[in-house]
Design an enzyme around this catalytic site. Structure first.
Site, PDB file in Angstrom:
ATOM      1  N   LYS A 274      51.342  23.713  42.759  1.00 39.10           N
ATOM      2  CA  LYS A 274      50.519  22.832  41.925  1.00 39.10           C
ATOM      3  C   LYS A 274      49.990  21.676  42.759  1.00 39.10           C
ATOM      4  O   LYS A 274      50.534  21.343  43.806  1.00 39.10           O
ATOM      5  CB  LYS A 274      51.337  22.273  40.755  1.00 39.10           C
ATOM      6  CG  LYS A 274      51.763  23.308  39.736  1.00 39.10           C
ATOM      7  CD  LYS A 274      52.518  22.668  38.593  1.00 39.10           C
ATOM      8  CE  LYS A 274      52.925  23.709  37.557  1.00 39.10           C
ATOM      9  NZ  LYS A 274      53.651  23.079  36.429  1.00 39.10           N
TER      10      LYS A 274
ATOM     11  N   ALA B  55      63.404  23.458  44.591  1.00 41.70           N
ATOM     12  CA  ALA B  55      64.725  23.873  45.057  1.00 41.70           C
ATOM     13  C   ALA B  55      64.668  25.234  45.739  1.00 41.70           C
ATOM     14  O   ALA B  55      63.925  26.124  45.334  1.00 41.70           O
ATOM     15  CB  ALA B  55      65.685  23.925  43.870  1.00 41.70           C
TER      16      ALA B  55
ATOM     17  N   HIS C 237      66.450  26.823  69.067  1.00 43.78           N
ATOM     18  CA  HIS C 237      66.712  27.413  70.380  1.00 43.78           C
ATOM     19  C   HIS C 237      65.501  28.222  70.826  1.00 43.78           C
ATOM     20  O   HIS C 237      64.731  28.727  70.009  1.00 43.78           O
ATOM     21  CB  HIS C 237      67.942  28.320  70.314  1.00 43.78           C
ATOM     22  CG  HIS C 237      69.213  27.549  70.194  1.00 43.78           C
ATOM     23  ND1 HIS C 237      69.807  26.925  71.269  1.00 43.78           N
ATOM     24  CD2 HIS C 237      69.998  27.277  69.128  1.00 43.78           C
ATOM     25  CE1 HIS C 237      70.905  26.319  70.861  1.00 43.78           C
ATOM     26  NE2 HIS C 237      71.039  26.505  69.560  1.00 43.78           N
TER      27      HIS C 237
END
Length: 196
Positions: free
Chosen positions: A183, A160, A112
């Site tokens: 990495k 994650a 938005h």
């Protein structure tokens, strides 16, 4: 392909009646899990041998606040998307070949407007948007968010829990909030080396 695999694909369309109608946009040997929802099926293109888990949700916004947008989602061959993958789209979102995605992922090409001076609530302001692309052979980890304008280079890994708000070069591993490089793959040593 075994008979069991073929039956599983047929069953995925039987138990998802809303998905049955977009066969022209769906490739061969595609499996889509139960409780999946796509609000504008004509904008979704899924190539061959794609596996999508349960609760897959795609919401397209071709118009909002008197503006029209060109939007589409393309998922190329041999991708695997686990459960609870959610896509919000009013631009182009492309998932290239052989992408592996874990569960509970949000990919969005829109947001938005955020101008407090115009006197219009944020939820009613015109959408901002930018295309998203996930390169071939990427691994996208559990519970993460990919924001508008992001390109993730081929063979990259996103850890994650990350929030990806900028583009990731190929052959890099990123993580964190916001996501940052961790990495990089070194072709000389054949190892992932920490980025200092």
């Amino acid at each position: 392909m075994s008979l069991k695999q073929k039956l599983k694909i047929i069953y995925s369309f039987i138990r998802n009646p809303k998905l049955r109608n977009f066969n022209k946009n769906i490739g061969k040997n595609v499996y889509i899990g139960k409780h999946s929802f796509v609000n504008k099926r004509k904008f979704l293109f899924v190539s061959d041998r794609v596996r999508i888990g349960d609760n897959f949700e795609v919401k397209f916004y071709p118009s909002f606040a008197d503006e029209k947008y060109l939007c589409n989602v393309t998922i190329e061959e041999d991708c695997y998307l686990c459960d609870n993958v959610r896509i919000l789209c009013n631009d182009s979102i492309t998932i290239r070949k052989n992408v592996l995605m874990a569960s509970n992922i949000l990919i969005t090409s829109e947001n938005h407007g955020t101008n407090p001076e115009i006197g219009i609530p944020y939820g009613e302001q015109k959408l901002t948007h930018n295309a998203v692309e996930i390169g071939e052979n990427c691994w996208i980890g559990e519970r993460l968010i990919i924001l508008p304008g992001v390109t993730i280079g081929e063979w990259s890994i996103i850890a994650a829990g990350a929030v990806v708000n900028k583009s990731v070069p190929p052959y890099e591993m990123w993580g964190g909030v916001p996501a940052a490089p961790i990495k990089r793959y070194n072709f000389n040593t054949k190892t992932w080396e920490r980025i200092k």
